[in-house]
Design a protein around this motif. Structure first.
Motif, PDB file in Angstrom:
ATOM      1  N   SER A  12       0.813  -1.217   0.000  1.00 22.23           N
ATOM      2  CA  SER A  12       0.000   0.000   0.000  1.00 22.23           C
ATOM      3  C   SER A  12       0.842   1.261   0.000  1.00 22.23           C
ATOM      4  N   PHE A  13       2.111   1.175   0.435  1.00 25.56           N
ATOM      5  CA  PHE A  13       3.000   2.339   0.422  1.00 25.56           C
ATOM      6  C   PHE A  13       3.205   2.880  -0.996  1.00 25.56           C
ATOM      7  N   GLN A  14       3.015   2.021  -1.997  1.00 23.32           N
ATOM      8  CA  GLN A  14       3.202   2.459  -3.378  1.00 23.32           C
ATOM      9  C   GLN A  14       2.182   3.520  -3.789  1.00 23.32           C
ATOM     10  N   ASN A  15       1.081   3.617  -3.044  1.00 27.10           N
ATOM     11  CA  ASN A  15       0.017   4.566  -3.391  1.00 27.10           C
ATOM     12  C   ASN A  15       0.237   5.957  -2.803  1.00 27.10           C
ATOM     13  N   LEU A  16       1.348   6.139  -2.118  1.00 26.99           N
ATOM     14  CA  LEU A  16       1.555   7.386  -1.397  1.00 26.99           C
ATOM     15  C   LEU A  16       2.366   8.408  -2.187  1.00 26.99           C
ATOM     16  N   ALA A  17       1.892   9.661  -2.128  1.00 23.44           N
ATOM     17  CA  ALA A  17       2.687  10.776  -2.646  1.00 23.44           C
ATOM     18  C   ALA A  17       3.668  11.265  -1.597  1.00 23.44           C
ATOM     19  N   GLY A  18       3.324  11.055  -0.331  1.00 22.88           N
ATOM     20  CA  GLY A  18       4.195  11.523   0.745  1.00 22.88           C
ATOM     21  C   GLY A  18       3.934  10.796   2.043  1.00 22.88           C
ATOM     22  N   VAL A  19       4.931  10.844   2.915  1.00 26.73           N
ATOM     23  CA  VAL A  19       4.844  10.256   4.242  1.00 26.73           C
ATOM     24  C   VAL A  19       5.357  11.261   5.259  1.00 26.73           C
ATOM     25  N   GLN A  20       4.623  11.409   6.349  1.00 25.07           N
ATOM     26  CA  GLN A  20       5.084  12.212   7.476  1.00 25.07           C
ATOM     27  C   GLN A  20       5.624  11.268   8.530  1.00 25.07           C
ATOM     28  N   LEU A  21       6.882  11.477   8.927  1.00 25.02           N
ATOM     29  CA  LEU A  21       7.520  10.664   9.956  1.00 25.02           C
ATOM     30  C   LEU A  21       7.749  11.499  11.204  1.00 25.02           C
ATOM     31  N   LEU A  22       7.747  10.846  12.349  1.00 23.91           N
ATOM     32  CA  LEU A  22       7.886  11.544  13.620  1.00 23.91           C
ATOM     33  C   LEU A  22       9.331  11.906  13.931  1.00 23.91           C
ATOM     34  N   PHE A  23      10.256  11.066  13.487  1.00 23.82           N
ATOM     35  CA  PHE A  23      11.681  11.305  13.725  1.00 23.82           C
ATOM     36  C   PHE A  23      12.464  10.956  12.476  1.00 23.82           C
ATOM     37  N   ALA A  24      13.585  11.639  12.253  1.00 29.22           N
ATOM     38  CA  ALA A  24      14.390  11.416  11.043  1.00 29.22           C
ATOM     39  C   ALA A  24      14.866   9.970  10.943  1.00 29.22           C
ATOM     40  N   GLY A  25      15.212   9.367  12.072  1.00 29.06           N
ATOM     41  CA  GLY A  25      15.700   7.998  12.065  1.00 29.06           C
ATOM     42  C   GLY A  25      14.683   6.982  11.593  1.00 29.06           C
ATOM     43  N   TYR A  26      13.413   7.348  11.616  1.00 32.66           N
ATOM     44  CA  TYR A  26      12.356   6.417  11.198  1.00 32.66           C
ATOM     45  C   TYR A  26      12.366   6.174   9.687  1.00 32.66           C
ATOM     46  N   SER A  27      13.057   7.024   8.933  1.00 28.06           N
ATOM     47  CA  SER A  27      13.113   6.827   7.479  1.00 28.06           C
ATOM     48  C   SER A  27      13.811   5.516   7.118  1.00 28.06           C
ATOM     49  N   ASP A  28      14.638   5.011   8.020  1.00 28.33           N
ATOM     50  CA  ASP A  28      15.333   3.739   7.770  1.00 28.33           C
ATOM     51  C   ASP A  28      14.367   2.557   7.745  1.00 28.33           C
ATOM     52  N   TYR A  29      13.165   2.762   8.250  1.00 31.56           N
ATOM     53  CA  TYR A  29      12.201   1.670   8.372  1.00 31.56           C
ATOM     54  C   TYR A  29      11.110   1.713   7.304  1.00 31.56           C
ATOM     55  N   LEU A  30      11.258   2.608   6.324  1.00 29.27           N
ATOM     56  CA  LEU A  30      10.300   2.643   5.217  1.00 29.27           C
ATOM     57  C   LEU A  30      10.592   1.499   4.248  1.00 29.27           C
ATOM     58  N   PRO A  31       9.563   0.910   3.645  1.00 21.97           N
ATOM     59  CA  PRO A  31       9.799  -0.181   2.695  1.00 21.97           C
ATOM     60  C   PRO A  31      10.375   0.335   1.388  1.00 21.97           C
ATOM     61  N   PRO A  53       7.268  16.048  14.010  1.00 26.08           N
ATOM     62  CA  PRO A  53       6.864  15.412  15.273  1.00 26.08           C
ATOM     63  C   PRO A  53       5.416  15.729  15.616  1.00 26.08           C
ATOM     64  N   ASN A  54       4.914  15.079  16.612  1.00 20.98           N
ATOM     65  CA  ASN A  54       3.586  15.408  17.108  1.00 20.98           C
ATOM     66  C   ASN A  54       3.636  16.713  17.896  1.00 20.98           C
ATOM     67  N   PRO A  55       2.550  17.472  17.889  1.00 15.13           N
ATOM     68  CA  PRO A  55       2.533  18.739  18.630  1.00 15.13           C
ATOM     69  C   PRO A  55       2.358  18.505  20.123  1.00 15.13           C
ATOM     70  N   VAL A  56       2.999  19.346  20.901  1.00 17.46           N
ATOM     71  CA  VAL A  56       2.875  19.280  22.352  1.00 17.46           C
ATOM     72  C   VAL A  56       2.474  20.665  22.846  1.00 17.46           C
ATOM     73  N   PRO A  57       1.360  20.776  23.557  1.00 15.30           N
ATOM     74  CA  PRO A  57       0.915  22.102  24.012  1.00 15.30           C
ATOM     75  C   PRO A  57       1.894  22.736  24.987  1.00 15.30           C
ATOM     76  N   LEU A 101       3.213  10.738  23.202  1.00 17.11           N
ATOM     77  CA  LEU A 101       2.590  12.053  23.329  1.00 17.11           C
ATOM     78  C   LEU A 101       2.354  12.427  24.791  1.00 17.11           C
ATOM     79  N   ALA A 102       1.828  11.487  25.577  1.00 26.39           N
ATOM     80  CA  ALA A 102       1.615  11.758  27.000  1.00 26.39           C
ATOM     81  C   ALA A 102       2.944  12.029  27.694  1.00 26.39           C
ATOM     82  N   LEU A 103       3.973  11.318  27.258  1.00 25.11           N
ATOM     83  CA  LEU A 103       5.318  11.541  27.800  1.00 25.11           C
ATOM     84  C   LEU A 103       5.784  12.962  27.517  1.00 25.11           C
TER      85      LEU A 103
END
Length: 421
Positions: free
Chosen positions: A187-206, A217-221, A325-327
């Motif tokens: 299903s990743f083939q159908n994507l124009a873009g991906v948002q990742l939370l951390f730069a290191g997570y790009s190593d885990y993309l197929p 990253p996720n927003p924190v108030p 996020l709670a962290l």
């Protein structure tokens, strides 16, 4: 611009991190002048838990007319009533027999899965063609698979990866069949873009993913009033906020550690906020430890920030996370935090000996928890550092990054199609 957010399950009545981020994105896009709709497909009544802008539209595309051939869920009986145990056992045997016959009639579990998926995907295609969005943001790879299976979606799609990408398309934690893994990965083939939370997570993309990547990253108030660790209290508080899920969140480890220290530190309590499938098991653990007057399962809170400001230490013993996020919210409140060094999404946020502690096992967890319990000065030092470190995750900054990424994806798609925008 018309933006469609798709969270195919659990948005209605959902109080987890994905639902919170979905609501944040919807509100952010509306506040920036976009037309926004959130779509789900759930056989359930209810509403969004997190506050939405009045201009955000929520649509549940579920229809009882959509034919699905579902297996009967199987679970174990956790009570002690022998009559109820017998009834449950009979129902369990019936469910197993029914499921076996159903899979045989469909010539295998894979065919059954695809049969149901194909029909849901057609319903999604009809809905998307009616809405005519300019861009679609899926809140999980599961949602992406739902809308794209055997469908040609010409609208650019961005996936918001609320975890490490390989959590979404592998069988790391068990439970997924090989055919599910293959479908999710493809299903990743159908994507124009991906948002990742951390730069290191790009190593885990197929390898099949060829779209654009944005690290957001996720927003924190921002929490203006934060914990003062030098105020003398009658009672002090360790706090945990998360879904009650022992396999992922591992609350039982935190309970075990606190229970070991509780007899020595009689003016400390432990509050766990959240709901989930393991509430009864955790309550039994608390009862068996004879800790009902010191450890409390408090349930869902609509104001987690206030609960954090009333606490002194945050403990977050998750096995795996995308972005704790709670962290992050706890650290924004000035609380020192403890988590496991091996946990992605925790080891990216906590800086060991600087904003909290990263531990290897439950023995170290107990040691570090005691260090914080005995020292207001240490709690203050780590808590102040924690608050400063979270300022990079401000809601304004994250909103701006999302606006920029969406515009980039829509523009690139228009250029590719030679469309003037």
């Amino acid at each position: 611009m018309k933006i469609l957010l798709v969270q195919h399950l659990y948005f209605i009545n959902g109080s987890g991190g994905t639902e919170k981020i979905c609501s944040f994105l919807a509100n952010s896009f509306v506040n920036n002048g976009h037309q926004v709709e959130i779509a789900t497909n759930e056989n359930i009544s209810g509403k969004a838990i997190f506050k939405l802008h009045s201009l955000v539209k929520v649509t549940n595309i579920y229809s009882p007319d959509l034919i699905q051939k579902n297996q009967i869920p199987i679970s174990n009986y956790s009570g002690s009533n022998p009559f109820n145990w017998l009834i449950h056992k009979i129902r369990k045997k019936y469910a197993k027999a029914y499921n076996s016959i159903l899979k045989m009639s469909m010539k295998g579990e894979q065919n059954l899965f695809v049969y149901n998926l194909e029909r849901r995907a057609k319903a999604w295609k009809t809905y998307i063609d009616e809405v005519k969005p300019d861009v679609i943001i899926t809140m999980s790879i599961g949602s992406l698979l739902e809308i794209t299976y055997n469908n040609e979606i010409t609208v650019p799609i961005i996936d918001s990866v609320n975890g490490r990408p390989d959590y979404d398309y592998t069988n790391i934690f068990g439970g997924r069949k090989p055919f599910e893994v293959k479908l999710l990965k493809n299903s990743f083939q159908n994507l124009a873009g991906v948002q990742l939370l951390f730069a290191g997570y790009s190593d885990y993309l197929p390898d099949c993913f060829v779209g654009k990547v944005a690290v957001i990253p996720n927003p924190v108030p921002r929490i203006k009033e934060f914990v003062n660790h030098f105020i003398s209290k009658d009672r002090y508080k360790v706090i945990h906020i998360a879904r009650l899920d022992m396999a992922c969140k591992q609350q039982h480890l935190a309970i075990e550690s606190f229970a070991k220290l509780a007899p020595q530190y009689i003016n400390w309590d432990f509050e766990l906020w959240g709901v989930g499938s393991d509430m009864q098991r955790l309550q039994k653990q608390i009862t068996d430890l004879n800790m009902e007057d010191r450890i409390f399962l408090k349930g869902f809170t609509e104001d987690p920030i206030q609960k954090l400001k009333e606490a002194d230490i945050f403990i977050f013993p998750s096995k795996y996370e995308g972005f704790g996020l709670a962290l992050a919210e706890a650290m924004s409140a000035g609380l020192p935090a403890i988590g496991f060094k091996s946990c992605s999404g925790v080891n990216e946020i906590i800086k060991h000996n600087e904003t909290g502690f990263l531990v290897n096992d439950n023995i170290e967890l107990c040691v570090c928890l005691e260090k914080l319990m005995v020292s207001p000065a240490l709690r203050d030092q780590l808590g102040k550092n924690a608050k400063i470190s979270i300022e990079d995750f401000s809601e304004e900054s994250i909103s701006e990054k999302w606006q920029k990424f969406v515009q980039e994806i829509v523009y690139s798609s228009a250029v590719t199609k030679n469309i003037r925008i």
